[in-house]
Every structure is written in C-alpha cells, then in structure tokens.
Design an enzyme around this catalytic site. Structure first.
Site, PDB file in Angstrom:
ATOM      1  N   CYS A   2       0.828  -1.213   0.000  1.00 51.52           N
ATOM      2  CA  CYS A   2       0.000   0.000   0.000  1.00 51.52           C
ATOM      3  C   CYS A   2       0.864   1.266   0.000  1.00 51.52           C
ATOM      4  O   CYS A   2       2.049   1.247   0.347  1.00 51.52           O
ATOM      5  CB  CYS A   2      -0.956   0.061   1.182  1.00 51.52           C
ATOM      6  SG  CYS A   2      -2.259  -1.196   1.137  1.00 51.52           S
ATOM      7  N   ARG A  49      -3.819   0.712  -3.066  1.00 52.46           N
ATOM      8  CA  ARG A  49      -4.135  -0.441  -2.235  1.00 52.46           C
ATOM      9  C   ARG A  49      -3.507  -1.746  -2.731  1.00 52.46           C
ATOM     10  O   ARG A  49      -3.622  -2.090  -3.903  1.00 52.46           O
ATOM     11  CB  ARG A  49      -5.657  -0.630  -2.156  1.00 52.46           C
ATOM     12  CG  ARG A  49      -6.062  -1.739  -1.190  1.00 52.46           C
ATOM     13  CD  ARG A  49      -7.553  -1.969  -1.202  1.00 52.46           C
ATOM     14  NE  ARG A  49      -7.934  -2.960  -0.199  1.00 52.46           N
ATOM     15  CZ  ARG A  49      -9.093  -3.592  -0.170  1.00 52.46           C
ATOM     16  NH1 ARG A  49     -10.020  -3.312  -1.077  1.00 52.46           N
ATOM     17  NH2 ARG A  49      -9.349  -4.493   0.762  1.00 52.46           N
ATOM     18  N   LEU A  50      -2.872  -2.435  -1.801  1.00 55.31           N
ATOM     19  CA  LEU A  50      -2.506  -3.837  -1.976  1.00 55.31           C
ATOM     20  C   LEU A  50      -3.366  -4.607  -0.985  1.00 55.31           C
ATOM     21  O   LEU A  50      -3.171  -4.516   0.228  1.00 55.31           O
ATOM     22  CB  LEU A  50      -1.025  -4.067  -1.693  1.00 55.31           C
ATOM     23  CG  LEU A  50      -0.550  -5.524  -1.795  1.00 55.31           C
ATOM     24  CD1 LEU A  50      -0.647  -6.022  -3.235  1.00 55.31           C
ATOM     25  CD2 LEU A  50       0.874  -5.680  -1.276  1.00 55.31           C
ATOM     26  N   ILE A  52      -4.752  -7.233   1.370  1.00 55.02           N
ATOM     27  CA  ILE A  52      -4.250  -8.362   2.152  1.00 55.02           C
ATOM     28  C   ILE A  52      -5.329  -8.906   3.082  1.00 55.02           C
ATOM     29  O   ILE A  52      -5.594 -10.101   3.121  1.00 55.02           O
ATOM     30  CB  ILE A  52      -3.004  -7.957   2.971  1.00 55.02           C
ATOM     31  CG1 ILE A  52      -1.897  -7.447   2.055  1.00 55.02           C
ATOM     32  CG2 ILE A  52      -2.516  -9.123   3.812  1.00 55.02           C
ATOM     33  CD1 ILE A  52      -1.332  -8.482   1.114  1.00 55.02           C
ATOM     34  N   ASN A  75      -1.071   2.564   5.391  1.00 55.74           N
ATOM     35  CA  ASN A  75      -0.210   1.565   4.775  1.00 55.74           C
ATOM     36  C   ASN A  75       0.362   0.694   5.881  1.00 55.74           C
ATOM     37  O   ASN A  75       0.990   1.205   6.808  1.00 55.74           O
ATOM     38  CB  ASN A  75       0.931   2.254   4.005  1.00 55.74           C
ATOM     39  CG  ASN A  75       2.082   1.314   3.691  1.00 55.74           C
ATOM     40  OD1 ASN A  75       1.877   0.136   3.423  1.00 55.74           O
ATOM     41  ND2 ASN A  75       3.294   1.830   3.724  1.00 55.74           N
ATOM     42  N   GLY A  76       0.127  -0.621   5.807  1.00 58.34           N
ATOM     43  CA  GLY A  76       0.735  -1.487   6.804  1.00 58.34           C
ATOM     44  C   GLY A  76      -0.139  -2.656   7.205  1.00 58.34           C
ATOM     45  O   GLY A  76      -1.063  -3.047   6.488  1.00 58.34           O
ATOM     46  N   GLU A  77       0.162  -3.191   8.364  1.00 60.13           N
ATOM     47  CA  GLU A  77      -0.605  -4.299   8.920  1.00 60.13           C
ATOM     48  C   GLU A  77      -0.563  -4.212  10.436  1.00 60.13           C
ATOM     49  O   GLU A  77       0.512  -4.045  11.031  1.00 60.13           O
ATOM     50  CB  GLU A  77      -0.035  -5.641   8.455  1.00 60.13           C
ATOM     51  CG  GLU A  77      -0.883  -6.831   8.874  1.00 60.13           C
ATOM     52  CD  GLU A  77      -0.398  -8.147   8.276  1.00 60.13           C
ATOM     53  OE1 GLU A  77      -0.957  -9.198   8.644  1.00 60.13           O
ATOM     54  OE2 GLU A  77       0.526  -8.120   7.448  1.00 60.13           O
ATOM     55  N   ASP A 100      -8.211  -4.372   9.065  1.00 54.72           N
ATOM     56  CA  ASP A 100      -7.514  -3.699  10.163  1.00 54.72           C
ATOM     57  C   ASP A 100      -7.553  -2.188   9.980  1.00 54.72           C
ATOM     58  O   ASP A 100      -7.393  -1.436  10.941  1.00 54.72           O
ATOM     59  CB  ASP A 100      -6.077  -4.208  10.298  1.00 54.72           C
ATOM     60  CG  ASP A 100      -5.273  -4.081   9.012  1.00 54.72           C
ATOM     61  OD1 ASP A 100      -5.882  -3.960   7.924  1.00 54.72           O
ATOM     62  OD2 ASP A 100      -4.032  -4.110   9.071  1.00 54.72           O
TER      63      ASP A 100
END
Length: 331
Positions: A2, A49-50, A52, A75-77, A100
């Site tokens: 992202c 956006r990627l 996941i 952006n992240g997790e 998330d």
C-alpha cells in the site's frame, strides 16, 4: 504494501484532483489492487491499495467515518487488530468491514494520538479530522513503513515515497549536500534529512500533528527502546524458553491474511528461522530466493549467492521453493 499521499494548500486554494492523482501515481507499484481519493476544500488525500485483509470494497481507502469528518489513509498491517476490534465493539462501535484499516480509524477516533501506543504492527498513516482541521501522521516503532513530508511555501504534503512529493509542481528539487555528507560518513542517512532540502522523513516511533488552520507542526516521540529489564536473574534455559515464546508469538501474529502467505528464504539464520516456524502452519509453504550470476565473479563476491543454502533449508522444511537469478542487466 500500500501507499499513501496527500497535501494541504495552506493559502486556502482548492485541492486539485489532477495534482493528487499525479503524485499518487508515482507510488502505483505499492498498490496494484486499487486507488482512491478524498478531496474537500484545500485538502486532498490519496491511497494505493494492496489488498491483504478483507479483499472487498468495504476495506477501500481513503476510509471515512461520521459524514466524512474523519479520514484515514493507511499503509501497513496491524497484528493486534482483532483484540482492539473487540475493545471497540464493547464501546459501541459497529464495523462494516473485516479490515484492520477500520480498526485503526475507530481507534484514532476513540483514543486520538493515544491509540498509536496501542498499535502492534508496521504502519504509516494519515488521519484527518475535518472538524478540528488537524492531521496526525504516524510511523511504526521500528520504522518499517516509510513516510515523508514537506512544509514550505503554504504547502504541506506527505507520501510513502518522496518521489510523490517531488511530483507536486510547488516543490523544488534542490539538493541537500548535508544529507549526502551524512550518507558518505555513515553509509546511511540516520537523521530526518533526505537528499532534497525541502523533504524530511518522519523518524521511527514518532507521530506528527499538523494544525492546518494555525499552520503549526509538532512532532512527538511516542516510543523508544528501553533497556531497563535485567536478564541476569534468568537461567540459560529460562532465557531460551522466553526467546522461543516471544519469537513464535511474533511469527504467529503475522500469519493473518486473506491472500496466500509466502516467505523469503536467503539461506541465512534469520530468514531460515522465520521460514521454519511459518512452514509448520502451512502445507507446502511457498519460499523465494534471489541469487546472482557468478560467471564473472571472484573472491568475496562468490559468497553473495546463497541459493544452495536456501535450497537445503527448503528441502528440510518441505517448502514449495522458487528462485530467480539476477544478472548485470537486471540491476
């Protein structure tokens, strides 16, 4: 991965969507699964956006809440998002996605900047409160996810990569010789400088708060390393057990995904240890290695290619292994 981007015209002029789309296009490689834009008056926020977690459109960004009062580009997790989601649900929040991202959005609405200390994960995000006209930009504790910004000539701008910032027509490309000296001295830039005078990087474990009305920017360090725990009272066996527990917990937290999970495998201790534990959770885990064409190599360069070691580990862990050889023209 992202990518996020955005800017505020501090002279009050309306945000130009063409400019926003252009700066966001510079990080399209970070998010091939979608793009989004939010514009209101002098503020523009973008996202690549990627997908996941939660592949549906419900998790698209920029994500908004309460009649667009709050806007998030992230952006992240977040590894502990399910625990935080439970807490927020108990407080009365209702979720329309399984992402998330929505947990981060509501956490920031509920706890403001104090929410950042609750986040366990890798992240860089922009959170805008339209009513208070304030922006919070934060970076994770270790700085896994990057975020750059610039405040100059009635323009505040931010992005996951500074090539986006340089794409704005009001940002100069003047060279920062001090940053170059720092790089040549330490083989890295360890401060908030970049090779461009007008662009800074937000340091790890920090968040930035910007009042778009008062044009006031402040940076707060919300986390730092603490070396206060004394391990001398642990026996070797106890220390081994504690390390094993913490390592296994860290790996398991990162295996939450709605897409297939793979693991990089270089042949070294670190990637090998990660792949070892991850392979126990999946049947035929996919692993990946990058090697080098050694036909013209000699001396220490011969040790750069670790494919054979990676193949041994793959055989040991019973992974579905892939490798690619880089040649001079690929670099």
């Amino acid at each position: 991965m992202c990518g996020i981007s955005g800017f505020v015209n501090l002279d009050g002029s309306f945000a130009d969507k063409k400019i926003l789309k252009n700066i966001n296009s510079k990080i399209s490689h970070r998010g091939p699964d979608g793009e989004g834009y939010w514009l209101k008056d002098n503020v523009g926020i973008g996202h690549r956006r990627l997908a996941i977690i939660d592949l549906s459109k419900n998790a698209s960004q920029p994500m908004t809440a309460y009649d667009d009062r709050f806007v998030l580009s992230y952006n992240g997790e977040l590894y502990n998002y399910l625990a935080l989601k439970k807490d927020l649900t108990n407080l009365g929040y209702k979720f329309s996605s399984k992402s998330d991202s929505e947990v981060i959005l509501y956490s920031l609405i509920e706890w403001k900047e104090k929410a950042i200390e609750k986040f366990n994960g890798m992240f860089a995000f922009c959170f805008f409160d339209k009513l208070e006209k304030k922006i919070i930009i934060a970076r994770d504790r270790y700085g896994i996810k990057p975020i750059y910004y610039s405040l100059k000539d009635n323009l505040f701008i931010f992005a996951s990569e500074y090539k986006s910032i340089l794409a704005h027509p009001r940002i100069s490309k003047s060279f920062n010789s001090l940053a170059l000296k720092e790089y040549l001295t330490f083989q890295n830039i360890i401060s908030d400088k970049t090779l461009h005078k007008d662009v800074q990087i937000l340091m790890p474990g920090n968040y930035l708060e910007f009042d778009t009305q008062l044009k006031k920017l402040s940076i707060t360090k919300y986390w730092d390393y603490k070396f206060t725990n004394n391990p001398d009272n642990l026996s070797q066996k106890e220390a081994e057990e504690e390390l094993s527990y913490l390592f296994e917990r860290a790996i398991s937290r990162q295996l939450v995904s709605d897409v297939e999970i793979g693991s990089y495998l270089s042949g070294g201790v670190d990637s090998g240890s990660i792949a070892c534990l991850t392979s126990k959770a999946f049947d035929r885990l996919k692993t990946f290695t990058i090697g080098f064409d050694l036909s013209s190599a000699s001396g220490i360069e011969l040790s750069y290619d670790e494919r054979s070691k990676a193949e041994e580990l793959s055989s040991l862990f019973k992974t579905d292994h892939y490798e690619r050889v880089l040649k001079a023209g690929d670099m």
